[in-house]
Design a protein around this motif. Sequence first.
Motif, PDB file in Angstrom:
ATOM      1  N   SER A  60       0.839  -1.212   0.000  1.00 40.10           N
ATOM      2  CA  SER A  60       0.000   0.000   0.000  1.00 40.10           C
ATOM      3  C   SER A  60       0.864   1.249   0.000  1.00 40.10           C
ATOM      4  O   SER A  60       0.542   2.239  -0.670  1.00 40.10           O
ATOM      5  N   ASP A 181      -5.674  -0.782  -5.179  1.00 37.92           N
ATOM      6  CA  ASP A 181      -5.133  -1.420  -3.975  1.00 37.92           C
ATOM      7  C   ASP A 181      -6.170  -2.393  -3.427  1.00 37.92           C
ATOM      8  O   ASP A 181      -7.154  -1.980  -2.826  1.00 37.92           O
ATOM      9  N   GLU A 182      -5.940  -3.688  -3.656  1.00 37.57           N
ATOM     10  CA  GLU A 182      -6.874  -4.742  -3.256  1.00 37.57           C
ATOM     11  C   GLU A 182      -8.301  -4.430  -3.703  1.00 37.57           C
ATOM     12  O   GLU A 182      -9.201  -4.317  -2.874  1.00 37.57           O
TER      13      GLU A 182
HETATM   14 MG   LIG Z   1      -2.324  -2.608   2.125  1.00 29.76          MG
END
Ligand SMILES: [Mg+2]
Lengths: 249, 422
Positions: A60, A181-182
């Motif tokens: 991240s 991000d995810e």
């Molecule tokens: Mg993360």
Amino acid sequence: MPTQDSHLGVPCDDVVIRLEGITRIYKVGVESIRALDGIDLEIRKNEYVAIMGQSGSGKSTLMNILGCLDRASSGRYLLCGQDTTKMSDAQLARIRNKQIGFVFQSFELLGQLNALKNVELPLIYSGNGWLSRRALAREALARVGLADRVRHKPNQLSGGEKQRVAIARALINKPSILLADEPTGNLDSHTSEEIMALFDRLHQEGQTIIMVTHETDIANHSHRIIRMLDGRIISDTAMPRPANKEVPR
Amino acid sequence: MRVFLAEVIGWLQFVYQTICLALGQIWANKMRSFLTMLGIIIGVGSVTAVIAALSGLRAKILTQVQTLGTNTIFIWPNRPTTGPKANASWWDIRFKPEDFDDLLTYCPSVLRFGRTSGLGRFTISYRDKSVERVEVSGTEPAVHQIQHRTVSLGRLISEMDEFQARQVCLIDPTLRDKLLLDKECIGQTILIGYHPFVIIGLLEPRPRSIFSGGESENLEVFIPFRTSFRINRDPWIMAIAESRSPQQNEEAVAELRCFFRRTRRVGPGEPDTFNVQSLENELRTFDKIALVVTAVAGGIVGVSLLVGGVGIMNIMLVSVSERTREIGLRKAVGARRVAILAQFLIEALVLCLLGGLLGVGLGQLLTWGIANIPKAELDMAYIPWQAIALAFLFSGAVGIFFGMFPAIKAARLDPIEALRHE
Ligand SMILES: [Mg+2]
Ligand SMILES: Nc1ncnc2c1ncn2[C@@H]1O[C@H](COP(=O)(O)OP(=O)(O)OP(=O)(O)O)[C@@H](O)[C@H]1O
């Protein structure tokens, strides 16, 4: 058209992202945590990259720096050949607005606005007129298959639909890279597959995509997998393209 | 140039967007927003009502000054509160007819003057009808000329009536009806006390004046000044004078004072035993009082705006922390600091201006209210546009002043931290 912000005019023909010795150090009290520890990376146009790694490995942190939401402690980050490390806050805001589309794990839609208004949001900060905003937002929603959900508020949408609205928002300014991000972190496996199908299609249409994921299934959609550990890249492998994904529709 | 224009248009659009957003936000939190605005609403409302009352009163006085004549000067006896005459009896203070001898010679700025004599209240009768306690006064012809009084029937008191001290009178229609006189009552004889008087004219009723006291039903009977001494040997004498022009009012007043101080033997340094007052002067006195009242009201509204402003600041801080994630997201999609700053500033501004608007509305309601209070002389109350402009200016200033801190706080948020909030 050369304007005062010529960095937007730089063509991203080849190398979109170039990281040189990026570090990010967090200071917590007297301790300092090296969340990123010398990252070198090059990502070309229309690449489809997945970043993997265990929790706390700095994925991240890296994405935030790539998205110009955060600044590196040292190193150089060239986006379309422009050094972002030397840019002012206002210039970075402009980069985020025009060059980068960011998709979050928790969607981050504004609850009081409907889908269309949510998608329009980046255009407000790029000074587009009302009419062009409407048209572009409708177009973007149609692109993610939500042409019939334009007036829905986020709480009237399913998780997958919310994420698709968020993707439409990320795409609206035709960014050089799509960062996610995810993106499927809050979705069930079926919905995740739908989102990934959308990503695949965007990639086929020429979009450069970088995503973070924990799941191998998801990562397998990409063409290049980068593994991280303790703020370093430990492997960077090009994927042999699965035959079934290559069949044009 | 084109880039600049595009920038301006972009900003205008942004401001419009933000105003819509702020209105949406306010609407979504109706109760909270209303309570927050209450301080401003009440402050603005009360001050506009006070200003409306004062403006109405002033307008009223002004119209009366105009109907009574702008160069009219009133003269009446007055016991000073200090000096050797402070304890003198009213008998010593009163005007005598000879006090006015040679007035015009000594007061060149005075065009003309007329004396009135208050005779007291009398029973007026006609045949078997009578009306008790009617105010009777003697007037010289000049009095009615200065006051622009007119008759609807017959004529005013003439110099001949005055000179010959005729037993004639002017009455008003109310009295005529009460006495069951003919509609055309000219020439009929009525009794004032035991004295017979012939009616020569029917007065046009005057709109009630603030200077003539509060009684709404003012029966009037006028007889010639000289004649009045037959009824009452020592009447209460006052006078009304007219200066040559409104510009000479002050001069005329000064000359009159000087004149009366001499004829009434007021020693040097002693206070006047009479009052000489021009209507204009009255208006100026009123303006002074009005200014003080406005200042006091302004102070009160200042305090309530301050309290309202703190309320606004508080609610904006709450709003900023509630919407931290939103701020983070906006920054992530490209909002610059100024954009976030402007958003929250505009929201505070909209909140305050809305408060101001509702306040002016409240003020208007209050104004209607006070305009309908009977006998309060406020029926002309209105809110002048300057007061409205000022109300918006002040509430806007409060919005910017108290909205600034929360807005700066929002603008300074770090996008990642904001997105990670809660
Ligand atoms: Mg993360
Ligand atoms: N704001 C911060 N302050 C201090 N340390 C931080 C901060 N943000 C991240 N870190 C630290 O940096 C390291 C990397 O965090 P990061 O969020 O990038 O991990 P990640 O790979 O995304 O993990 P996950 O898969 O759980 O999302 C972690 O050790 C974390 O504790």
